[in-house]
Scaffold this active site. Sequence first.
Site, PDB file in Angstrom:
ATOM      1  N   LEU A 189      35.475  33.176  51.851  1.00 54.16           N
ATOM      2  CA  LEU A 189      35.576  31.773  51.435  1.00 54.16           C
ATOM      3  C   LEU A 189      34.931  30.844  52.462  1.00 54.16           C
ATOM      4  CD1 LEU A 189      39.229  31.949  50.070  1.00 54.16           C
ATOM      5  CD2 LEU A 189      37.209  31.375  48.709  1.00 54.16           C
ATOM      6  N   LYS A 245      53.840  37.553  51.506  1.00 57.18           N
ATOM      7  CA  LYS A 245      55.146  37.258  50.899  1.00 57.18           C
ATOM      8  C   LYS A 245      56.247  37.887  51.751  1.00 57.18           C
ATOM      9  CE  LYS A 245      56.669  37.131  46.046  1.00 57.18           C
ATOM     10  NZ  LYS A 245      56.189  35.819  45.669  1.00 57.18           N
ATOM     11  N   ASP A 289      51.292  39.583  44.293  1.00 57.62           N
ATOM     12  CA  ASP A 289      50.995  38.489  45.232  1.00 57.62           C
ATOM     13  C   ASP A 289      51.620  38.699  46.605  1.00 57.62           C
ATOM     14  OD1 ASP A 289      53.582  38.090  44.377  1.00 57.62           O
ATOM     15  OD2 ASP A 289      53.419  35.913  44.247  1.00 57.62           O
ATOM     16  N   ARG A 308      45.635  30.534  49.017  1.00 58.31           N
ATOM     17  CA  ARG A 308      45.562  29.309  48.217  1.00 58.31           C
ATOM     18  C   ARG A 308      44.349  28.518  48.680  1.00 58.31           C
ATOM     19  NH1 ARG A 308      51.257  26.914  47.879  1.00 58.31           N
ATOM     20  NH2 ARG A 308      51.575  28.635  46.426  1.00 58.31           N
ATOM     21  N   GLU A 332      46.308  37.902  45.598  1.00 59.92           N
ATOM     22  CA  GLU A 332      46.362  36.857  44.574  1.00 59.92           C
ATOM     23  C   GLU A 332      45.684  35.612  45.147  1.00 59.92           C
ATOM     24  OE1 GLU A 332      49.699  34.735  41.841  1.00 59.92           O
ATOM     25  OE2 GLU A 332      49.486  34.024  43.884  1.00 59.92           O
TER      26      GLU A 332
HETATM   27  P1  0O2 Z   1      56.135  31.983  45.490  1.00 60.39           P
HETATM   28  O1  0O2 Z   1      57.414  31.591  46.151  1.00 60.39           O
HETATM   29  O2  0O2 Z   1      55.133  30.857  45.490  1.00 60.39           O
HETATM   30  O3  0O2 Z   1      55.548  33.255  45.998  1.00 60.39           O
HETATM   31  P2  0O2 Z   1      52.138  38.292  38.205  1.00 60.39           P
HETATM   32  O4  0O2 Z   1      51.826  37.925  39.646  1.00 60.39           O
HETATM   33  O5  0O2 Z   1      50.958  38.108  37.299  1.00 60.39           O
HETATM   34  O6  0O2 Z   1      52.772  39.664  38.111  1.00 60.39           O
HETATM   35  P3  0O2 Z   1      53.699  35.894  38.158  1.00 60.39           P
HETATM   36  O7  0O2 Z   1      54.205  35.973  39.565  1.00 60.39           O
HETATM   37  O8  0O2 Z   1      54.645  35.273  37.156  1.00 60.39           O
HETATM   38  O9  0O2 Z   1      53.282  37.317  37.664  1.00 60.39           O
HETATM   39  O10 0O2 Z   1      52.295  35.193  38.115  1.00 60.39           O
HETATM   40  P4  0O2 Z   1      51.858  33.681  38.051  1.00 60.39           P
HETATM   41  O11 0O2 Z   1      52.343  33.000  36.833  1.00 60.39           O
HETATM   42  O12 0O2 Z   1      50.371  33.762  38.251  1.00 60.39           O
HETATM   43  O13 0O2 Z   1      52.568  32.996  39.296  1.00 60.39           O
HETATM   44  C1  0O2 Z   1      52.277  33.395  40.601  1.00 60.39           C
HETATM   45  C2  0O2 Z   1      52.565  32.290  41.585  1.00 60.39           C
HETATM   46  O14 0O2 Z   1      52.023  31.042  41.102  1.00 60.39           O
HETATM   47  C3  0O2 Z   1      54.031  31.972  41.838  1.00 60.39           C
HETATM   48  O15 0O2 Z   1      54.537  32.889  42.749  1.00 60.39           O
HETATM   49  C4  0O2 Z   1      53.914  30.548  42.391  1.00 60.39           C
HETATM   50  O16 0O2 Z   1      53.429  30.554  43.714  1.00 60.39           O
HETATM   51  C5  0O2 Z   1      52.842  29.947  41.512  1.00 60.39           C
HETATM   52  N1  0O2 Z   1      53.421  29.331  40.312  1.00 60.39           N
HETATM   53  C6  0O2 Z   1      53.454  29.839  39.068  1.00 60.39           C
HETATM   54  N2  0O2 Z   1      54.042  29.006  38.218  1.00 60.39           N
HETATM   55  C7  0O2 Z   1      54.407  27.922  38.927  1.00 60.39           C
HETATM   56  C8  0O2 Z   1      55.047  26.665  38.581  1.00 60.39           C
HETATM   57  O17 0O2 Z   1      55.415  26.406  37.441  1.00 60.39           O
HETATM   58  N3  0O2 Z   1      55.242  25.770  39.623  1.00 60.39           N
HETATM   59  C9  0O2 Z   1      54.850  26.021  40.898  1.00 60.39           C
HETATM   60  N4  0O2 Z   1      55.071  25.104  41.830  1.00 60.39           N
HETATM   61  N5  0O2 Z   1      54.243  27.198  41.249  1.00 60.39           N
HETATM   62  C10 0O2 Z   1      54.027  28.124  40.282  1.00 60.39           C
HETATM   63  P5  0O2 Z   1      56.091  33.157  42.873  1.00 60.39           P
HETATM   64  O18 0O2 Z   1      56.290  34.563  43.325  1.00 60.39           O
HETATM   65  O19 0O2 Z   1      56.788  32.779  41.585  1.00 60.39           O
HETATM   66  O20 0O2 Z   1      56.574  32.160  43.963  1.00 60.39           O
END
Ligand code: 0O2
Length: 224
Positions: free
Chosen positions: A42, A66, A93, A98, A160
């Site tokens: 990047l 994580k 992830d 990010r 991720e």
């Molecule tokens: P954290 O605490 O940030 O690590 P997959 O990875 O495809 O098996 P997942 O985890 O549902 O399934 O994938 P998705 O939807 O791509 O979400 C991955 C991450 O995106 C989340 O990780 C969050 O960091 C972020 N994210 C997703 N949806 C939301 C949302 O509605 N609001 C916010 N603020 N962040 C979101 P984690 O592990 O859930 O959380």
Amino acid sequence: MAKGAYTINSMEEAIGQYEGVDSWKTIILLYNSALKEIGTKLEILNEEFQHVHQYNPIEHIKSRIKTAESIVKKLKSRGHESTIENMVKYVNDIAGVRVICSFSSDIYRIAGMLASQTDIKVLSIKDYIKSPKESGYKSYHMIITVPIFLSDSVVATKVEIQIRTVAMDFWASLEHKINYKFEGEAPEHIKRELFECAEMVSDLDARMMSLNEEIKEYAEPEEQ
Ligand code: 0O2
């Protein structure tokens, strides 16, 4: 070692490759290495852009591993036992990057440039910009693998990558904090307010991008 003599290993195979070594430490070594590889890629793309077009599409980059607690929580919520094999298989992830961009157009540019690199394999894409979540969440997510070269093997390691604008990131950080505070059950009026803010974020991003496009059409003033 002769060129091409590397064994190509999956993460699952990599766990068992060292006898008497803690498997958790092995996967953390791999995920940390993957974060470094993606970070460097990047930075190179950003510097090339600065060099050629005199502007940086990337505002900043954050990366993290994580926490063990969060990995275990995710596995449990999906009905899996907390084993190293399940972490590697079901938690995409563990290594997360990010990328914060200035404009929405930069998001797709960066995603496209990464995806076309020959050593990167894209496993999945979730475009929450084209299809935002019900909450209003917008971001572009890619799960990729990047090869990590070890002493005698190469391991495709998952990362991720979340790419979003500064405004989308501002919104997501506050929404995350609110959800954490209310354990996912925020009062209706707060959810509504957040959704309205998400619409303002989309509007702001669109206006900033069109302003930027317009400014580009003005010629640089002649040097006196
Ligand atoms: P954290 O605490 O940030 O690590 P997959 O990875 O495809 O098996 P997942 O985890 O549902 O399934 O994938 P998705 O939807 O791509 O979400 C991955 C991450 O995106 C989340 O990780 C969050 O960091 C972020 N994210 C997703 N949806 C939301 C949302 O509605 N609001 C916010 N603020 N962040 C979101 P984690 O592990 O859930 O959380």
